[in-house]
Design an enzyme around this catalytic site. Structure first.
Site, mmCIF file in Angstrom:
data_model
loop_
_atom_site.group_PDB
_atom_site.id
_atom_site.type_symbol
_atom_site.label_atom_id
_atom_site.label_comp_id
_atom_site.label_asym_id
_atom_site.label_seq_id
_atom_site.Cartn_x
_atom_site.Cartn_y
_atom_site.Cartn_z
ATOM 1 N N ARG A 355 12.018 -2.896 9.300
ATOM 2 C CA ARG A 355 10.914 -2.540 10.190
ATOM 3 C C ARG A 355 10.133 -3.806 10.526
ATOM 4 O O ARG A 355 9.521 -4.417 9.636
ATOM 5 C CB ARG A 355 9.975 -1.543 9.496
ATOM 6 C CG ARG A 355 10.653 -0.267 9.020
ATOM 7 C CD ARG A 355 10.638 0.814 10.065
ATOM 8 N NE ARG A 355 11.543 1.906 9.719
ATOM 9 C CZ ARG A 355 11.169 3.046 9.125
ATOM 10 N NH1 ARG A 355 9.903 3.242 8.833
ATOM 11 N NH2 ARG A 355 12.041 3.985 8.863
ATOM 12 N N GLU A 357 7.417 -4.135 11.889
ATOM 13 C CA GLU A 357 6.027 -3.796 12.198
ATOM 14 C C GLU A 357 5.025 -4.800 11.637
ATOM 15 O O GLU A 357 5.258 -5.399 10.596
ATOM 16 C CB GLU A 357 5.696 -2.430 11.594
ATOM 17 C CG GLU A 357 6.357 -1.297 12.326
ATOM 18 C CD GLU A 357 6.220 -0.010 11.531
ATOM 19 O OE1 GLU A 357 5.322 0.752 11.861
ATOM 20 O OE2 GLU A 357 6.995 0.177 10.584
ATOM 21 N N ARG A 363 1.192 -0.525 1.490
ATOM 22 C CA ARG A 363 2.365 0.336 1.359
ATOM 23 C C ARG A 363 3.428 0.136 2.438
ATOM 24 O O ARG A 363 4.317 0.966 2.583
ATOM 25 C CB ARG A 363 1.926 1.792 1.304
ATOM 26 C CG ARG A 363 1.248 2.290 2.566
ATOM 27 C CD ARG A 363 0.641 3.666 2.300
ATOM 28 N NE ARG A 363 0.376 4.379 3.543
ATOM 29 C CZ ARG A 363 0.782 5.605 3.796
ATOM 30 N NH1 ARG A 363 1.468 6.275 2.902
ATOM 31 N NH2 ARG A 363 0.507 6.193 4.930
ATOM 32 N N HIS A 364 3.376 -0.949 3.176
ATOM 33 C CA HIS A 364 4.405 -1.228 4.179
ATOM 34 C C HIS A 364 5.130 -2.539 3.880
ATOM 35 O O HIS A 364 4.519 -3.519 3.492
ATOM 36 C CB HIS A 364 3.782 -1.301 5.574
ATOM 37 C CG HIS A 364 3.374 0.027 6.116
ATOM 38 N ND1 HIS A 364 2.097 0.526 5.963
ATOM 39 C CD2 HIS A 364 4.081 0.966 6.773
ATOM 40 C CE1 HIS A 364 2.036 1.718 6.530
ATOM 41 N NE2 HIS A 364 3.220 2.014 7.023
ATOM 42 N N GLU A 506 2.177 9.683 1.524
ATOM 43 C CA GLU A 506 3.451 10.202 1.991
ATOM 44 C C GLU A 506 4.601 9.345 1.460
ATOM 45 O O GLU A 506 4.539 8.123 1.543
ATOM 46 C CB GLU A 506 3.416 10.195 3.526
ATOM 47 C CG GLU A 506 4.655 10.706 4.189
ATOM 48 C CD GLU A 506 5.444 9.580 4.823
ATOM 49 O OE1 GLU A 506 4.863 8.739 5.493
ATOM 50 O OE2 GLU A 506 6.662 9.557 4.581
ATOM 51 N N SER A 509 9.900 12.053 4.466
ATOM 52 C CA SER A 509 9.766 12.696 5.749
ATOM 53 C C SER A 509 11.103 13.334 6.056
ATOM 54 O O SER A 509 12.144 12.724 5.807
ATOM 55 C CB SER A 509 9.444 11.640 6.804
ATOM 56 O OG SER A 509 8.478 12.095 7.674
ATOM 57 N N ARG A 557 8.337 2.735 -2.477
ATOM 58 C CA ARG A 557 7.133 3.555 -2.414
ATOM 59 C C ARG A 557 7.148 4.642 -3.480
ATOM 60 O O ARG A 557 6.121 4.954 -4.095
ATOM 61 C CB ARG A 557 7.005 4.176 -1.014
ATOM 62 C CG ARG A 557 5.583 4.484 -0.644
ATOM 63 C CD ARG A 557 5.473 5.115 0.731
ATOM 64 N NE ARG A 557 5.316 4.155 1.804
ATOM 65 C CZ ARG A 557 5.026 4.491 3.059
ATOM 66 N NH1 ARG A 557 4.876 5.766 3.376
ATOM 67 N NH2 ARG A 557 4.888 3.568 3.978
#
Lengths: 583, 583
Positions: A355, A357, A363-364, A506, A509, A557
């Site tokens: 990712r 991002e 948490r990323h 979370e 998913s 996570r």
């Protein structure tokens, strides 16, 4: 196969970016500690430090750079004085008839010279039953204490276990020079120790093997560590509570900050907490695999190199693939669904997910390990939730049972409460969640998504009401889910999807996917996606597609939240975030 | 976590490159078969086909494109005629009082409408004990045969198992219209069948469940396949021997070529051989993990995104990492060694490995799954070879025992002899290997590497002399190994390294690593590597480094060679080579 390519190998090693600050080997050896251990609340290496600072403020400390330098100089002076005194009156430097019993092992003896048949015993296995026996151990020089020129203690560590070794001058066994050699060892050096097990009157407090000592007869250094380590393992392993307590007593203990740890990860990983974290992570993966295999799932590997250019977002790592545009898979979503269309029935994958991002949160990560599941369903997405439920309850049970030691080691440094979870996982609909929040005074859009704050709040409310920190929230609004999510039957504002939460965050998913090609195209269009760009994906469902669903979990996570750690970088072996691609 | 990103998702799907030839969904539906199934020995899609042709020549066939078109047109005509006759004299299109018992299930009923409590039985579990019982099955319409307008047979397939379903017109149960609906189903469509188990006089030859049939009462289509599939599963599953025998008898059977298979992998994967291959692959990985876990290894995940630009070779995929140059890991070599320096003792990793090489051989891929091991050793690289030996013998044993069905399914399509291996794996030195080749008249440079040809030849010689197709060749010349390989003690022309061969092809490479930073720098320089570019790697050994070694295996190659398959693309779910990045 893997090692056939000497030439391109070195291109993998990053030149400047692995080490921050970058130092050549020689420099590192003599480099002052203060540069590496943040003793200042001021950010030292912007922008990296600045960004981290926001999250890691609790790890900063307030002593100034100057003071640290002063402290290091003092220590160096002390060390030299000790060295001098040890070699002082007695001729520890003179030729020694016992010279063969200690020393640095020359390189040629470390090049697989011979199979000697010697047996090393693990430090973890040293106990009173071995009294008076001769043993051979290998480990790191964890701590060295010179009592006098005639006596020294060497604590040797092997994978978290330690034993005290005693060097005491005795005719024909231990010479002054040997004691000097021992006290001159740099911490973290690798050593072979041979000696006799003795049982001391009082337990040894400073070692894990408290009932025994080794009376050293031979001592060899296999691999020397540089004398000035950028991180002291003792500092890196220090518990949060100890630091807090000392602070309250007006005493400042070194707290190694996150970035320093990650820069010198090789040292940081040696702490008991880190040894525990990555063994717990391994066990999470094991249970995931074993549970699914027993349930008829097939483990697969889908490609991470995906054709096509990135048009939609900056969150994709792009690359050139032999002249064609390509990118790195942001999830195995597409291919795990193709595997279902390929009749594997139930599949799982454990692999990296990329990712790009710009997320600087706790948490990323830009690269993490995805645990992915995809499966045929007969009629309802609850079949997927059933798997989540059983799988994770089994996982938590197994971690608590099989990883006690590891969890203890983690908790010793980063105290946490065991996760509260129910035997049968709670399931709430999104609407029920919204209602609970509303009753608690938190108004949110019933057709929007939960933000981090409302997720946390809901986690609290659920814990109070149901006594669990692990629950499933399902029937999310369709608008906040990916285009391939199956809308609810007769209620297209909602979808057959779910998120799963641990301690208010979370981690999973999932949901039912659209398996009808025409409808999938309609949904993609409705989400503003150019159907032409995904025609193959859509076409694949035209060859007869099972009803199916699945979910994805982030391994790092999951471990972070199970252990209530405050940063996902603690559960990634060599984390990658927007500012870090090293080591 | 994985599914939270609806927008960037579609960027992962490649636009034009997944499907070759690219066809929009609608076109695909009506597209003529001949475009996809190579009935011609002429390459059709250069340059891809041209390149493949070289290796895959055995998969081509000689019928012309024209003939294939003609054949397809004939089949279509026949199908229409049959349709017409079925709906002919009887009013199969008129309203039907039994209409509720069959038909296409509307989308809304497939959107997790309700949990009905119905139980589906697996086709594999259908047997005589269920005689006269009502059952519900779900699977694909594998074959459909219309006997008359009043009767039809439908063979339903679920994960390789098939059962014959009989539709026979009977008052209040099966109507003419229902029979017509059944015969109108397109192959590979997903269906629900409800009916009574009956036991026929003679076993059903065309189904795996030969002792039973289902007398159909209800038939619903869950998901329709397009009527003209690009690959016929029957063709894709046809055994090599059947094709050869037919050829000898002057009959030409369709042989689906490799590229067509890969273009429509979703269909190709449904063949029994492919179902077997990827289950065997999963089992290889399982045994690898279980064996190592039981031996004290820790499973880790190292980053695939590596900082630094590629200077040394074109074999690296480069990318931009947030403004920094980066590349994809060509192996976990660096980081698995760092994990050893981080005191994990023994580690393994299963993950993707990226090689941007222009290799068009039967055994190279641009992305494959690496099985990697790294471990502390006490004194000799034979400790690593011991692990290889025990691990692979355990693996072969387990595959032969637990994957019988899968291996049979593979062998049915691609016949092969079981691998010959010894209880204790043969170890030869490189010099012994050179000598064996010399005696057989093959002269090779004693300080050079073996080429593919001499590897094969040596494999033959070893098989003849020692009766094994699995052996270790060690003490390779230093010059042909990576710079981090430890030279032999007292004999620096050779190194503490090994390769492992299956059926004359290399699958494993390993050895002892240099753990002394100064010496590592010397070795790198000697290999022409700029030491500055690998300073972090080298520095990591300065904090006290264990003696260590390890090895790497290619998962796809291991499966290919165990099953004696002729192409590594057969053992990669969605292979990536210099010309293929799709689907």
């Amino acid at each position: 196969m893997v090692e056939k390519l000497p030439v391109p190998f070195h291109t993998q090693l990053c030149s400047s970016s692995i080490l921050k600050p970058k130092l050549p080997f020689k420099t590192l050896v003599s480099h002052n500690l203060s540069k590496f251990i943040s003793m200042s609340s001021e950010p030292q290496n912007p922008p990296m430090e600045q960004q981290q600072q926001h999250e890691e403020q609790e790890e900063g400390s307030t002593q100034s750079k100057k003071a640290a330098k002063k402290e290091a100089a003092k220590l160096e002076k002390l060390r030299r004085r000790e060295e001098k005194s040890a070699s002082g009156a007695f001729a520890a430097d003179t030729p020694d008839s016992l010279a063969a019993n200690y020393g640095d092992v020359p390189l040629e003896d470390l090049q697989s010279k011979a199979v000697s048949g010697r047996k090393w015993i693990e430090i973890a296995n040293l106990n009173e039953e071995l009294k008076d026996q001769n043993v051979l151990i290998r480990g790191r020089a964890h701590a060295i204490r010179s009592v006098s020129k005639k006596m020294a203690f060497l604590v040797v560590r092997e994978r978290g276990f330690t034993v005290q070794c005693v060097l005491s001058v005795a005719p024909d066994v231990v010479s002054l020079q040997m004691v000097k050699f021992a006290t001159g060892l740099s911490k973290e050096s690798y050593v072979d120790v041979e000696g006799t097990i003795s049982v001391p009157k009082d337990p040894i407090i400073g070692a894990s093997q408290q009932q025994v000592e080794i009376q050293v007869k031979k001592l060899y250094c296999i691999s020397k560590a540089v004398p000035a380590l950028p991180i002291n393992i003792e500092d890196a392993a220090r518990g949060e509570i100890e630091i807090e307590k000392a602070l309250q007593a007006g005493k400042q203990l070194v707290r190694v900050n996150q970035d320093t740890r990650l820069n010198f990860r090789v040292l940081d990983l040696r702490t008991p907490a880190n040894q525990g974290i990555f063994r717990v992570q391994c066990q999470v993966e094991n249970i995931f695999r074993q549970f699914l295999l027993a349930d008829g799932f097939v483990g697969i590997h889908t490609p991470k190199l995906i054709g096509g250019s990135s048009e939609g977002g900056s969150a994709v790592f792009k690359l050139d693939y032999k002249g064609q545009p390509a990118c790195l898979a942001q999830s195995p979503q597409l291919h795990k669904q193709l595997a279902i269309c390929g009749d594997f029935g139930r599949v799982f994958e454990i692999g990296p997910v990329f990712r790009a991002e710009d997320s600087y949160t706790h948490r990323h990560l830009c690269e993490f390990t995805g645990l992915d599941v995809e499966m045929e369903i007969k009629e309802h997405y609850s079949e997927v939730m059933d798997i989540v439920d059983r799988l994770f309850v089994a996982m938590f049970d197994s971690l608590n049972e099989k990883c006690q030691k590891e969890l203890e080691a983690i908790g010793k440094q980063y105290p946490f409460e065991p996760l509260k979870y129910l035997r049968k996982t709670l399931r709430l609909t999104f609407q029920e969640g919204v209602q609970m929040l509303k009753e608690a005074g938190v108004e949110i859009d019933p057709l929007g998504d939960l933000n981090t704050e409302s997720e946390r709040k809901l986690g609290q409310l659920v814990l109070e009401k149901y006594g669990t920190e692990f629950y499933i929230l399902h029937r999310y609004p369709l608008a906040v889910r990916p285009f391939y999510t199956m809308p609810c039957s007769g209620d297209p504002a909602y979808s057959n999807s779910f998120d799963v939460f641990i301690r208010g965050e979370e981690i999973i998913s999932g949901g039912q996917r659209v398996h009808v090609p025409e409808f999938l195209a309609t949904r993609a269009e409705a989400c503003g996606i150019d159907v032409k760009t995904i025609s193959t994906y859509i076409d694949s469902f035209g060859y007869g597609a099972p009803l199916h669903g699945g979910f994805g979990v982030g391994l790092e996570r999951a471990v972070m939240l199970f252990c209530a750690l405050n940063n996902i970088r603690k559960t990634s072996l060599f984390p990658r975030d927007p500012l870090r691609i090293a080591p």
